[in-house]
Design an enzyme around this catalytic site. Structure first.
Site, PDB file in Angstrom:
ATOM      1  N   HIS A 307       0.845  -1.193   0.000  1.00  0.00           N
ATOM      2  CA  HIS A 307       0.000   0.000   0.000  1.00  0.00           C
ATOM      3  C   HIS A 307       0.876   1.236   0.000  1.00  0.00           C
ATOM      4  CE1 HIS A 307      -3.155   2.821   1.181  1.00  0.00           C
ATOM      5  NE2 HIS A 307      -3.993   1.906   0.723  1.00  0.00           N
ATOM      6  N   ASP A 364      -7.834  -5.608   0.189  1.00  0.00           N
ATOM      7  CA  ASP A 364      -8.306  -6.430  -0.925  1.00  0.00           C
ATOM      8  C   ASP A 364      -7.850  -7.886  -0.865  1.00  0.00           C
ATOM      9  OD1 ASP A 364      -9.769  -4.489  -2.256  1.00  0.00           O
ATOM     10  OD2 ASP A 364      -7.981  -3.655  -3.198  1.00  0.00           O
TER      11      ASP A 364
END
Ligand code: ACO
Length: 429
Positions: A307, A364
């Site tokens: 991320h 996710d």
């Protein structure tokens, strides 16, 4: 974190003081807006690795500590106690709603869930196998043409567009689920609870009835809360930059849906499940797959990992993993894939490649397994992310439009092309 006292920049021997912008918590900023005028220099920051594009009071992330707060409330508390529409109200209006205000929002949204017949025709015009994200983006933009009375910058239009977007995109996404699974479209009821009604439109048989499993309802509501906002991510920044030209909210959110569809952003939920299946089909062990990712030769990434902001465990990912564990054991889902995902996580988190780069599972990594267990096909995963992110996009668009300092988003560049040359007539080339 120690606070910076001042910032200076020396260019060609002349030192200038750069103004600081203070945050309430987190990174302060060095303002460079006048640098070009004062020095002829632009700042260079591809991918906006270090650029604050705006001031915002909506969502706070501390990527090192794994903290996410909406309007100051920790995501863990909202996940435990709140509901999606309550969180939507909080993000958009800044405060938790009273019981009356929440009931009013729920009623208003329920009354607007029906869509114009033209929207249904529009959805039907796409190929059956069209990716639902493309259809959703088109349908969201098209809403402005069917509901022109909600287009405009006044308070009435803004409130109406907010409700229309929450309500009608939910129906469109539920209809997309029906199209993907081959069912006829059914009419929304005008007095339903938001998540229940979404599920009924998505999953009921031709008689329109659905016995909703409370485990699934709770898990879906929770997933929507976890996705509801994430400050200046790629799709939200897209919504802001499109809206900064004073494009209407439907056009701006439609562009945000396009940004979300990419596999490095919201599309990663679909890509992660495809990756799990790909590993199984290839016959590779998870260890062999991780070795390929590290090798980079085949361009493989561990989808659902890493991320830009989180350099520790994504707090949303932690909640999702926990819920996936419970839901899969209660409903019976794809346990084999869940185990493989956990094994992948375990290997990655103890591997120097991932440790050094601070790569952890993001939201996710496990969501696809949950959506699958709920009965959604893979193409529907990213539209479900969009359903959750809708309040965030709306809140950011509204915050930006209400700020008198908002300017059209227009980055600069470092030009590296030909300096100047004369036109050569066609016959001489
Ligand atoms: N698998 C393997 N290596 C990775 C991964 C990954 N998932 N993510 C980053 N890396 C590596 C990069 O190859 C790079 O290595 P290098 O230093 O040797 O060149 C390093 O880690 C830094 O990666 P960047 O791509 O520069 O990091 P950036 O902040 O630009 O990208 C992103 C963040 C796009 C999320 C990235 O981690 C990624 O591609 N992850 C997989 C896709 C994904 O899960 N996206 C969802 C993000 S969450 C969301 O949008 C909802």
């Amino acid at each position: 974190m120690t606070r910076v006292v001042d910032a200076r920049l020396t260019v060609d021997g002349t030192t200038r003081e750069l103004p600081l912008e203070r945050s309430t918590v987190g990174n302060d900023g060095v303002s460079v807006s006048t640098l070009l005028k004062d020095t002829g220099l632009v700042t260079v920051d591809p991918g906006f690795m270090n650029t604050a594009s705006c001031e915002s009071a909506i969502t706070y992330i501390d990527g090192d500590a794994g903290i996410l707060r909406y309007r100051g409330y920790p995501i863990e508390q909202l996940a435990e106690h709140s509901t999606f529409l309550e969180v939507a109200y909080l993000l958009i209006h800044g405060e938790l709603p009273s019981e009356d205000l929440l009931a009013a929002l729920n009623n208003r949204v329920a009354r607007h869930m029906h869509v114009h017949e033209g929207i249904k025709t529009f959805l039907g015009a796409f190929p059956r196998d069209a990716h639902p994200m493309a259809v959703l983006s088109g349908a969201t933009s098209a809403l402005s043409t069917f509901y022109p009375e909600s287009v405009g910058r006044g308070e009435h239009e803004t409130e109406l567009a907010t409700v229309q977007l929450l309500a009608k995109t939910a129906t469109v996404i539920a209809y997309l689920q029906r199209r993907v699974t081959g069912g006829d479209l059914i009419e929304p009821r005008k007095d339903g609870n938001y998540v229940d009604e979404f599920m009924r439109i998505a999953f009921s048989g031709p008689d329109g009835e659905l016995d909703i499993d409370p485990t699934i309802r709770k898990a879906l509501d929770l997933l929507l809360i976890l996705h509801a906002d994430h400050e200046q991510n790629c799709s939200t920044s897209t919504v802001r930059i499109v809206g900064s030209s004073q494009a209407n909210i439907y056009a701006s959110v439609s562009a945000g849906i396009g940004a979300l569809s990419g596999p490095l952003h919201g599309g990663a939920n679909e890509a992660a499940l495809s990756m799990f299946d790909g590993i199984k089909e290839s016959g590779d062990t998870v260890e062999q797959f991780v070795a390929k990712v590290k090798d980079k030769a085949e361009g493989a990434r561990l989808m659902g990992f890493g991320h830009r902001v989180y350099k520790s465990y994504d707090p949303r990912g932690a909640v999702v993993k926990d819920v996936a564990n419970k839901v899969l054991s209660e409903l019976g889902g794809n346990d084999e894939t869940f185990q493989m995902a956990q094994r992948l996580e375990e290997i990655a988190l103890s591997d120097e490649y991932f440790i050094e780069r601070k790569l952890y599972p993001n939201v996710d990594f496990y969501t696809g397994l949950l959506y699958s267990a709920m009965g959604f096909p893979r193409q529907m995963f990213t539209p479900l992310f969009a359903l959750g992110r809708m309040p965030g996009w709306i809140a950011h668009y509204r915050e930006m439009m209400a700020d008198p300092r908002t300017k059209i988003g227009r980055p600069r560049q470092i030009y590296t092309g030909e300096v100047e040359r004369d036109y050569t007539p066609l016959a001489e080339r």
